[in-house]
Design a protein around this motif. Structure first.
Motif, PDB file in Angstrom:
ATOM      1  N   GLU A   1      -8.247  -4.031  -2.880  1.00 60.27           N
ATOM      2  CA  GLU A   1      -9.055  -3.622  -1.443  1.00 60.27           C
ATOM      3  C   GLU A   1      -9.426  -2.064  -1.887  1.00 60.27           C
ATOM      4  O   GLU A   1      -9.019  -1.168  -2.522  1.00 60.27           O
ATOM      5  CB  GLU A   1      -7.824  -3.267  -0.476  1.00 60.27           C
ATOM      6  N   VAL A   2     -11.158  -2.484  -1.936  1.00 65.68           N
ATOM      7  CA  VAL A   2     -11.637  -1.239  -2.317  1.00 65.68           C
ATOM      8  C   VAL A   2     -11.647   0.118  -1.082  1.00 65.68           C
ATOM      9  O   VAL A   2     -11.090  -0.524   0.375  1.00 65.68           O
ATOM     10  CB  VAL A   2     -12.800  -1.183  -1.848  1.00 65.68           C
TER      11      VAL A   2
ATOM     12  N   VAL B   1     -14.576   1.945  -5.164  1.00 61.72           N
ATOM     13  CA  VAL B   1     -13.335   2.390  -6.371  1.00 61.72           C
ATOM     14  C   VAL B   1     -11.867   1.373  -5.337  1.00 61.72           C
ATOM     15  O   VAL B   1     -11.592   1.520  -4.240  1.00 61.72           O
ATOM     16  CB  VAL B   1     -12.846   3.774  -5.881  1.00 61.72           C
ATOM     17  N   THR B   2     -11.032   1.217  -5.594  1.00 60.51           N
ATOM     18  CA  THR B   2     -10.353   0.357  -5.190  1.00 60.51           C
ATOM     19  C   THR B   2      -8.774   1.187  -5.461  1.00 60.51           C
ATOM     20  O   THR B   2      -8.700   2.059  -5.767  1.00 60.51           O
ATOM     21  CB  THR B   2      -9.633  -0.970  -6.158  1.00 60.51           C
TER      22      THR B   2
ATOM     23  N   LYS C   1      -4.860   5.192 -10.698  1.00 59.12           N
ATOM     24  CA  LYS C   1      -4.688   5.583 -11.845  1.00 59.12           C
ATOM     25  C   LYS C   1      -5.161   6.649 -12.163  1.00 59.12           C
ATOM     26  O   LYS C   1      -4.740   7.160 -13.260  1.00 59.12           O
ATOM     27  CB  LYS C   1      -5.706   4.228 -12.366  1.00 59.12           C
ATOM     28  N   VAL C   2      -7.122   7.089 -11.179  1.00 61.88           N
ATOM     29  CA  VAL C   2      -6.980   8.318 -11.372  1.00 61.88           C
ATOM     30  C   VAL C   2      -5.504   9.235 -11.182  1.00 61.88           C
ATOM     31  O   VAL C   2      -5.714  10.118 -12.029  1.00 61.88           O
ATOM     32  CB  VAL C   2      -8.242   8.608  -9.958  1.00 61.88           C
ATOM     33  N   LEU C   3      -4.952   9.028 -10.154  1.00 63.46           N
ATOM     34  CA  LEU C   3      -3.992  10.383  -9.931  1.00 63.46           C
ATOM     35  C   LEU C   3      -3.093   9.762 -11.281  1.00 63.46           C
ATOM     36  O   LEU C   3      -2.083  11.644 -11.146  1.00 63.46           O
ATOM     37  CB  LEU C   3      -3.045   9.968  -8.431  1.00 63.46           C
TER      38      LEU C   3
END
Length: 357
Positions: A71-72, A81-82, A88-90
């Motif tokens: 979900e975006v 960005v889903t 994954k960024v975090l």
């Protein structure tokens, strides 16, 4: 994330004093953006003219359905960005930014991340990421990141310490764990140096009075006078409370149990040679003179020493692993290019670096 950081760095480079492609550049850039925001939304809310929309408050119902990974959850321009991508960024953030993210909250971080990514997208539109300068920055960043991850893996996998290793080290290095329970007096002189191997003493000793301004000769004379009085029978604990310039005056000069490593080699050798209940001669430190009396000797128990033993063994193992890496990838220098004098202890130009270095 690293690409975004360096697009931003490349933009800033044209207007500031960035001079090297280092991890520090990326870390400082990212820290500034995350903690203060290149485009502070809070400041925008305070200064924006009427009619300008501000970030909407979080009105998500407490019983809202969970968000799926596909979900975006964030849109920046035309980029979506889903939830999985944002997580994954975090996860990929360096450990030093964990506290910043926790203090800002997930949404607060997302706002700043969006600002950062928007600037990076602008950099891509300007083709900054296609420049040779940017490519060099990214190549060096890859080296730094790969080296750091490799070091972390080597430190984790190659330095596991077994209980038996700790016990074996303890039993075969008993001298390292010899300790003395000391009572002491410190007589300072004016040198600007604090007693080596001892805690700092704000405001001097003697109930917080100003530190006496003595010459070295005057301090030695006072220390010798105190030594003679103690040897004549006066109580050292009482004298420490009134005459010591060390923070331990508050505990009547009680230093507790100490090891050799807590003093300079000269003082340690003199103190560990003392017989119990005898006061030492004045022992010179860069900032004054110590008088010590040994009240008890012991070998530090294993349960107290094992933490430091494990740390030492890990350092030894990691050193061995890194020496092996240096041996596997020997270094040579072209002396005609690297013509400056090598620092002390550095490898000789045009000669492979020894693993022991």
């Amino acid at each position: 994330m690293q690409r975004i950081i360096f697009v931003l760095a490349a933009r800033l480079r044209s207007r500031s004093s960035f001079s090297s492609f280092t991890l520090a550049l990326a870390a400082v850039t990212f820290a500034c953006v995350v903690s203060q925001s290149v485009i502070p939304l809070r400041a925008q809310e305070q200064t924006a003219p009427s009619g300008t929309p501000s970030a909407a408050p979080d009105t998500t119902p407490a019983n809202a359905a969970p968000v799926g990974p596909d979900e975006v959850v964030l849109t920046i321009g035309e980029v979506k960005v889903t939830a999985a991508e944002f997580e994954k960024v975090l996860v990929a953030l360096p450990p030093q930014f964990g506290g910043t993210v926790n203090s800002m909250g997930k949404r607060g971080f997302a706002e700043q991340y969006a600002n950062l990514r928007g600037l990076a997208m602008e950099g891509e539109k300007r083709q900054i990421d296609q420049s040779e300068n940017f490519q060099q920055m990214m190549a060096f960043q890859r080296i730094l990141q790969l080296a750091q991850v490799t070091l972390n893996q080597l430190a984790t996998a190659g330095t596991v310490i077994q209980t038996g290793e700790v016990t074996e080290y303890y039993e075969s290095h008993q001298a390292e764990f010899e300790q003395l329970k000391l009572r002491g007096i410190f007589v300072s002189f004016q040198s600007g140096a604090a007693p080596a191997g001892s805690p700092p003493q704000p405001g001097g000793g003697q109930a917080g009075s100003a530190k006496p301004q003595r010459t070295e000769t005057e301090a030695r004379a006072k220390a010798e006078s105190l030594m003679n009085r103690i040897r004549a029978g006066e109580e050292m604990a009482t004298m420490a409370r009134t005459d010591s310039d060390h923070a331990s005056f508050a505990k009547s000069g009680d230093f507790g149990f100490v090891g050799r490593s807590q003093f300079t080699p000269e003082i340690a050798n003199a103190v560990f040679a003392l017989k119990p209940d005898l006061v030492s001669e004045p022992l010179r430190d860069p900032g004054g003179f110590f008088l010590f009396r040994v009240e008890e000797k012991r070998v530090q128990p294993l349960e107290e020493a094992q933490a430091s033993i494990r740390s030492n063994l890990r350092q030894q193992k990691l050193g061995n692993v890194l020496a092996k890496v240096r041996s596997d990838y020997p270094i040579t220098f072209n002396p005609r290019y690297f013509s400056e004098s090598a620092p002390a202890g550095a490898a000789t130009p045009a000669t492979p670096v020894s693993p022991a270095q």
